[in-house]
Design a protein around this motif. Structure first.
Motif, PDB file in Angstrom:
ATOM      1  N   GLU A   1      37.879  29.743  55.927  1.00 55.35           N
ATOM      2  CA  GLU A   1      39.537  29.442  56.111  1.00 55.35           C
ATOM      3  C   GLU A   1      40.469  28.139  55.446  1.00 55.35           C
ATOM      4  OE1 GLU A   1      42.311  31.896  55.911  1.00 55.35           O
ATOM      5  OE2 GLU A   1      40.464  33.718  55.976  1.00 55.35           O
ATOM      6  N   PHE A   2      39.478  27.341  56.397  1.00 52.46           N
ATOM      7  CA  PHE A   2      40.117  25.893  56.308  1.00 52.46           C
ATOM      8  C   PHE A   2      39.414  24.934  55.013  1.00 52.46           C
ATOM      9  CE2 PHE A   2      41.243  26.060  60.903  1.00 52.46           C
ATOM     10  CZ  PHE A   2      43.048  25.464  60.402  1.00 52.46           C
TER      11      PHE A   2
ATOM     12  N   ILE B   1      46.422  30.002  59.923  1.00 55.83           N
ATOM     13  CA  ILE B   1      45.299  29.344  59.247  1.00 55.83           C
ATOM     14  C   ILE B   1      44.098  30.126  60.530  1.00 55.83           C
ATOM     15  CG2 ILE B   1      43.336  27.696  58.403  1.00 55.83           C
ATOM     16  CD1 ILE B   1      45.435  25.873  57.541  1.00 55.83           C
TER      17      ILE B   1
ATOM     18  N   ARG C   1      39.327  26.369  52.362  1.00 54.50           N
ATOM     19  CA  ARG C   1      40.015  26.846  51.481  1.00 54.50           C
ATOM     20  C   ARG C   1      40.765  26.043  51.018  1.00 54.50           C
ATOM     21  NH1 ARG C   1      40.446  33.612  52.373  1.00 54.50           N
ATOM     22  NH2 ARG C   1      37.952  34.051  51.956  1.00 54.50           N
ATOM     23  N   THR C   2      41.689  25.331  51.972  1.00 53.05           N
ATOM     24  CA  THR C   2      43.097  24.546  52.079  1.00 53.05           C
ATOM     25  C   THR C   2      42.922  22.990  51.257  1.00 53.05           C
ATOM     26  OG1 THR C   2      43.814  26.119  54.129  1.00 53.05           O
ATOM     27  CG2 THR C   2      44.384  24.035  53.662  1.00 53.05           C
ATOM     28  N   LYS C   3      43.637  22.977  50.845  1.00 53.12           N
ATOM     29  CA  LYS C   3      43.487  21.613  50.541  1.00 53.12           C
ATOM     30  C   LYS C   3      44.002  20.553  51.552  1.00 53.12           C
ATOM     31  CE  LYS C   3      46.186  18.658  46.523  1.00 53.12           C
ATOM     32  NZ  LYS C   3      46.816  18.852  45.423  1.00 53.12           N
TER      33      LYS C   3
ATOM     34  N   GLU D   1      51.449  25.468  60.830  1.00 54.44           N
ATOM     35  CA  GLU D   1      50.326  26.014  59.766  1.00 54.44           C
ATOM     36  C   GLU D   1      48.838  26.618  60.271  1.00 54.44           C
ATOM     37  OE1 GLU D   1      51.466  23.182  55.852  1.00 54.44           O
ATOM     38  OE2 GLU D   1      51.350  22.552  57.770  1.00 54.44           O
TER      39      GLU D   1
ATOM     40  N   THR E   1      41.499  15.649  57.763  1.00 53.13           N
ATOM     41  CA  THR E   1      42.000  15.476  55.950  1.00 53.13           C
ATOM     42  C   THR E   1      42.069  14.765  56.117  1.00 53.13           C
ATOM     43  OG1 THR E   1      44.733  15.788  57.657  1.00 53.13           O
ATOM     44  CG2 THR E   1      43.723  17.488  57.274  1.00 53.13           C
TER      45      THR E   1
ATOM     46  N   LYS F   1      47.378  14.463  53.653  1.00 52.82           N
ATOM     47  CA  LYS F   1      47.256  15.807  54.135  1.00 52.82           C
ATOM     48  C   LYS F   1      47.835  16.272  55.536  1.00 52.82           C
ATOM     49  CE  LYS F   1      47.407  20.624  54.280  1.00 52.82           C
ATOM     50  NZ  LYS F   1      48.376  21.262  53.522  1.00 52.82           N
TER      51      LYS F   1
END
Length: 98
Positions: A45-46, A82, A48-50, A78, A68, A72
């Protein structure tokens, strides 16, 4: 040759430290981390996160460490979303490093 190697290793460590210092790190306490498959679901899941650079999971302590890029940032809601999307519940969040 020894001087070159020493300079190279020193600059490599300096670069690594500066790149880590210029990132954001979120430490998330998560309920239900019991196996590597659980960890993989959260990691997926993480990733996939920009803006997410790295995800480390400590199953023994129920801790997810998300690193990050400097540009970011996450709000607590948020991060919780996730974690929920991965099928888990976030108990708490703390942020380290800017």
């Amino acid at each position: 040759m020894k001087v070159f190697l020493l300079v190279f290793v020193t600059s490599l460590f300096g670069w690594s430290a500066s790149s880590l210092a210029s990132s954001n790190q979120y430490n998330l306490r998560v309920d239900g981390l019991a196996c590597p498959f659980c960890a993989y679901g959260i990691e997926k899941e993480f990733t996939r996160t920009k803006g997410v650079v790295k995800v480390d999971i400590d199953m023994v302590n129920g801790l997810v460490i998300v690193t990050t890029s400097t540009d970011k940032t996450f709000a607590e809601a948020e991060l919780s979303e996730i974690i929920n999307n991965a099928g888990f519940t976030m108990k708490s969040m703390s942020q380290a490093g800017h």
